[in-house]
Design a protein around this motif. Structure first.
Motif, PDB file in Angstrom:
ATOM      1  N   LEU A   9      31.037 -70.418 -46.150  1.00 59.40           N
ATOM      2  CA  LEU A   9      30.059 -71.401 -45.699  1.00 59.40           C
ATOM      3  C   LEU A   9      28.673 -70.794 -45.746  1.00 59.40           C
ATOM      4  CD1 LEU A   9      31.919 -72.982 -42.659  1.00 59.40           C
ATOM      5  CD2 LEU A   9      31.380 -74.097 -44.834  1.00 59.40           C
ATOM      6  N   VAL A  13      25.412 -73.151 -41.529  1.00 64.33           N
ATOM      7  CA  VAL A  13      26.403 -74.224 -41.444  1.00 64.33           C
ATOM      8  C   VAL A  13      27.438 -73.816 -40.397  1.00 64.33           C
ATOM      9  CG1 VAL A  13      28.211 -75.479 -42.672  1.00 64.33           C
ATOM     10  CG2 VAL A  13      26.080 -74.891 -43.847  1.00 64.33           C
ATOM     11  N   LYS A  40      37.234 -68.473 -47.949  1.00 67.21           N
ATOM     12  CA  LYS A  40      38.495 -68.451 -48.684  1.00 67.21           C
ATOM     13  C   LYS A  40      38.361 -67.615 -49.943  1.00 67.21           C
ATOM     14  CE  LYS A  40      37.953 -73.066 -48.989  1.00 67.21           C
ATOM     15  NZ  LYS A  40      38.107 -74.475 -49.230  1.00 67.21           N
ATOM     16  N   LYS A  61      31.497 -76.803 -60.283  1.00 68.60           N
ATOM     17  CA  LYS A  61      32.107 -78.112 -60.513  1.00 68.60           C
ATOM     18  C   LYS A  61      33.290 -78.381 -59.597  1.00 68.60           C
ATOM     19  CE  LYS A  61      32.019 -80.258 -64.583  1.00 68.60           C
ATOM     20  NZ  LYS A  61      32.171 -80.578 -66.009  1.00 68.60           N
ATOM     21  N   LEU A  62      33.940 -77.336 -59.114  1.00 67.16           N
ATOM     22  CA  LEU A  62      35.142 -77.583 -58.315  1.00 67.16           C
ATOM     23  C   LEU A  62      35.352 -76.609 -57.156  1.00 67.16           C
ATOM     24  CD1 LEU A  62      37.808 -79.121 -57.853  1.00 67.16           C
ATOM     25  CD2 LEU A  62      38.905 -77.524 -59.428  1.00 67.16           C
ATOM     26  N   LEU A  63      35.277 -75.317 -57.449  1.00 66.04           N
ATOM     27  CA  LEU A  63      35.800 -74.355 -56.467  1.00 66.04           C
ATOM     28  C   LEU A  63      34.982 -74.286 -55.186  1.00 66.04           C
ATOM     29  CD1 LEU A  63      36.897 -71.508 -58.923  1.00 66.04           C
ATOM     30  CD2 LEU A  63      38.244 -73.422 -58.019  1.00 66.04           C
ATOM     31  N   ALA A  64      33.676 -74.510 -55.299  1.00 63.28           N
ATOM     32  CA  ALA A  64      32.825 -74.516 -54.110  1.00 63.28           C
ATOM     33  C   ALA A  64      32.121 -75.858 -54.009  1.00 63.28           C
ATOM     34  CB  ALA A  64      31.801 -73.391 -54.184  1.00 63.28           C
ATOM     35  N   ASN A  65      31.836 -76.272 -52.789  1.00 56.15           N
ATOM     36  CA  ASN A  65      31.007 -77.458 -52.566  1.00 56.15           C
ATOM     37  C   ASN A  65      29.608 -76.943 -52.243  1.00 56.15           C
ATOM     38  OD1 ASN A  65      29.531 -79.550 -51.417  1.00 56.15           O
ATOM     39  ND2 ASN A  65      31.356 -80.529 -50.561  1.00 56.15           N
ATOM     40  N   VAL A  67      26.976 -78.125 -51.328  1.00 55.73           N
ATOM     41  CA  VAL A  67      26.250 -78.654 -50.171  1.00 55.73           C
ATOM     42  C   VAL A  67      26.432 -77.726 -48.968  1.00 55.73           C
ATOM     43  CG1 VAL A  67      26.084 -80.589 -48.543  1.00 55.73           C
ATOM     44  CG2 VAL A  67      26.503 -81.026 -50.970  1.00 55.73           C
ATOM     45  N   ILE A  68      27.614 -77.154 -48.848  1.00 53.79           N
ATOM     46  CA  ILE A  68      27.921 -76.383 -47.635  1.00 53.79           C
ATOM     47  C   ILE A  68      28.367 -74.950 -47.915  1.00 53.79           C
ATOM     48  CG2 ILE A  68      28.502 -78.266 -46.062  1.00 53.79           C
ATOM     49  CD1 ILE A  68      31.433 -77.988 -46.954  1.00 53.79           C
TER      50      ILE A  68
ATOM     51  N   LEU B  60      42.121 -77.489 -51.328  1.00 55.08           N
ATOM     52  CA  LEU B  60      40.795 -76.928 -51.599  1.00 55.08           C
ATOM     53  C   LEU B  60      39.787 -77.434 -50.568  1.00 55.08           C
ATOM     54  CD1 LEU B  60      39.327 -74.937 -53.464  1.00 55.08           C
ATOM     55  CD2 LEU B  60      38.607 -76.898 -54.836  1.00 55.08           C
ATOM     56  N   ARG B  61      39.445 -78.715 -50.633  1.00 55.66           N
ATOM     57  CA  ARG B  61      38.627 -79.379 -49.605  1.00 55.66           C
ATOM     58  C   ARG B  61      39.051 -80.839 -49.599  1.00 55.66           C
ATOM     59  NH1 ARG B  61      35.218 -76.831 -53.042  1.00 55.66           N
ATOM     60  NH2 ARG B  61      34.827 -78.839 -54.035  1.00 55.66           N
ATOM     61  N   ARG B  68      37.658 -85.616 -58.657  1.00 55.28           N
ATOM     62  CA  ARG B  68      37.633 -85.188 -60.053  1.00 55.28           C
ATOM     63  C   ARG B  68      38.806 -85.767 -60.833  1.00 55.28           C
ATOM     64  NH1 ARG B  68      35.229 -82.249 -56.265  1.00 55.28           N
ATOM     65  NH2 ARG B  68      33.346 -81.129 -56.861  1.00 55.28           N
ATOM     66  N   GLU B  97      32.253 -85.808 -52.329  1.00 54.70           N
ATOM     67  CA  GLU B  97      32.665 -84.776 -53.294  1.00 54.70           C
ATOM     68  C   GLU B  97      32.325 -85.184 -54.723  1.00 54.70           C
ATOM     69  OE1 GLU B  97      34.075 -81.784 -53.524  1.00 54.70           O
ATOM     70  OE2 GLU B  97      34.289 -81.299 -51.394  1.00 54.70           O
ATOM     71  N   GLY B 103      25.649 -85.105 -48.898  1.00 55.50           N
ATOM     72  CA  GLY B 103      26.264 -84.466 -47.749  1.00 55.50           C
ATOM     73  C   GLY B 103      27.705 -84.079 -47.994  1.00 55.50           C
ATOM     74  N   ALA B 104      28.348 -83.661 -46.912  1.00 58.09           N
ATOM     75  CA  ALA B 104      29.745 -83.216 -46.980  1.00 58.09           C
ATOM     76  C   ALA B 104      30.396 -83.494 -45.636  1.00 58.09           C
ATOM     77  CB  ALA B 104      29.819 -81.723 -47.301  1.00 58.09           C
ATOM     78  N   MET B 106      32.925 -81.943 -43.027  1.00 61.17           N
ATOM     79  CA  MET B 106      33.542 -80.679 -42.663  1.00 61.17           C
ATOM     80  C   MET B 106      34.569 -80.876 -41.559  1.00 61.17           C
ATOM     81  SD  MET B 106      30.107 -78.366 -42.745  1.00 61.17           S
ATOM     82  CE  MET B 106      31.064 -76.991 -42.127  1.00 61.17           C
ATOM     83  N   PHE B 151      27.820 -83.309 -42.601  1.00 61.80           N
ATOM     84  CA  PHE B 151      26.778 -82.288 -42.736  1.00 61.80           C
ATOM     85  C   PHE B 151      25.894 -82.590 -43.937  1.00 61.80           C
ATOM     86  CE2 PHE B 151      24.846 -78.582 -44.597  1.00 61.80           C
ATOM     87  CZ  PHE B 151      24.294 -77.945 -43.512  1.00 61.80           C
TER      88      PHE B 151
END
Lengths: 83, 225
Positions: A9, A13, A40, A61-65, A67-68, B60-61, B68, B97, B103-104, B106, B151
Motif C-alpha cells: 500500500l 493509505v 503481498k 495493468k493487473l498486479l497492482a492497483n 490508486v492505492i 488478487l483484489r 479485465r 478496477e 478511486g478504489a 479497500m 479511497f
C-alpha cells in the motif's frame, strides 16, 4: 527466471490489516514494534525474453492497483541482455 | 418501448439474479443475462448492471479479475457512448478496477464484514439514477461487504465533491470510507458505482422499498428520451 513482485500500500493509505497485525503482536507481548504494513508477494517464473518494460506493464495493468498500491520488481537472477 | 437492460454475470457473482428480478419488477421487461466471457453485449441497451458477489473469489483484489474479463471491454465501450451503467457492491469494485470510476475499494477499516441496512444521504439528485430522490433525503439500503472502504486521493475527492459526483453518503460509520462516500458517478453522470444494494430494497417483503426509485428513474428517463 524467477521474478518477485512486491506489492504494498502507498504511504498514507490506511493499512487496516497491518494495524490489526500490529495490535495482535502487542497483545502477544512483543514490544518495540513501531508500525506494521502488510503487502503481498507475487512470484513469477518468466522467460528470459520478458523485459523490465513487460514486467512494469504487468504490474500496472493487473498486479497492482496504482490508486492505492506501489510495486517493486526484483529479479532473482541477473537479467540477460535484451538486444 | 421495452426497457432493454443487461445483467453481467462473472464466476462468483451472487447478486445477479436479485438484480435481474429488480430490473424486471420495475421495468416490466426481463433483462438479458450476459456471461463474462462474452465479447459483445446485446444491441441497443438502455441499462447495464454489474452486480454484487465475489467474482473470481476476490483473488488478487476485489473486482480485479472481473474488470479485465472480455465483456468489460464492451461495457467500457457502451459506457463511453452514454449507456447507463450501474455497479453495485462487487460491481462497484469492478467499475473502479476497470477505470470507469475513480478511486478504489479497500478492506473495511474494521476488518469486519458489514451486513446491515444503513441510512444513506442522497447527495446528488440530478443524475439519471438519483433524480427520483430529493437532495438531502435519507434512504435506507442494505450493505453486505468486506471491501467497501472507499479511497481516493484528496485532489480526486475534492474534484468529485466539486463536480457533484458523490451520489450517496453514509450517515453513520460503516466501513471507513473517505468522506463517508457510498456511491460515486463518472464525469458524464451515466455510470454509478455504489456499495449498498438498491436491488435488495424493491419489495415490502425486503423490509423497505427505498431502492425502487433508483431503477424507476432510470426506466422513466429512457421513456422520456
Amino acid at each position: 527466471m524467477k521474478v518477485h513482485i512486491h506489492v504494498s500500500l502507498k504511504p498514507g493509505v490506511l493499512d487496516s490489516q497491518g494495524r490489526a497485525i500490529h495490535h495482535k503482536l502487542e497483545t502477544l507481548g512483543f514490544d518495540g514494534v513501531n508500525d506494521v504494513r502488510a503487502g503481498k508477494l507475487i512470484e513469477l517464473d518468466v522467460d528470459d525474453s520478458v523485459t523490465d518494460d513487460d514486467l512494469d506493464a504487468m504490474c500496472q495493468k493487473l498486479l497492482a492497483n496504482m490508486v492505492i498500491e506501489n510495486y517493486r520488481i526484483e529479479r532473482q537472477e541477473p537479467a540477460k541482455e535484451n538486444a | 418501448m421495452a426497457f432493454r437492460s443487461a445483467v453481467i454475470t462473472f464466476p462468483g457473482s451472487n447478486c445477479d439474479r436479485d438484480m435481474a428480478v429488480a430490473l424486471e419488477k420495475v421495468s416490466g421487461t426481463a433483462p438479458f443475462r450476459v456471461w463474462h466471457g462474452d465479447a459483445d453485449l446485446p444491441e441497443k441497451l438502455d441499462f447495464i448492471a454489474v452486480p454484487g458477489g465475489f467474482s473470481y473469489g476476490d483473488y488478487l483484489r476485489s473486482g480485479a479479475m472481473a474488470a479485465r474479463s472480455p465483456i468489460m471491454n464492451a461495457v467500457i465501450d457502451a459506457a463511453g457512448k452514454g449507456v447507463p451503467v450501474l455497479g453495485v457492491c462487487n460491481g462497484f469494485q469492478v467499475l473502479t478496477e476497470s477505470g470507469l470510476l475513480p478511486g478504489a475499494l479497500m478492506r473495511n477499516a474494521s476488518q469486519n464484514f458489514v451486513c446491515r441496512t444503513v441510512p444513506l444521504k442522497v447527495e446528488n439528485s440530478q443524475s439519471l439514477f438519483t433524480a427520483g430522490y430529493e437532495a438531502g433525503e435519507t434512504i435506507h439500503i442494505p450493505v453486505a461487504h468486506h471491501d467497501g472502504n472507499y479511497f481516493a486521493d484528496e485532489a480526486t475527492l475534492d474534484r468529485l465533491e466539486g463536480e457533484g459526483r458523490v451520489a450517496f453518503r453514509y450517515q453513520d460509520a460503516v466501513n471507513g470510507s473517505q468522506r463517508d462516500i457510498a456511491g460515486v458517478l463518472n464525469a458524464a453522470g451515466n455510470v454509478l458505482g455504489m456499495m449498498p444494494h438498491p436491488e435488495r430494497a424493491v419489495d415490502e417483503r425486503h423490509g423497505g422499498m427505498d431502492g425502487w426509485a433508483l431503477f424507476e428513474n432510470a426506466v422513466n428517463a429512457l421513456a422520456k428520451a
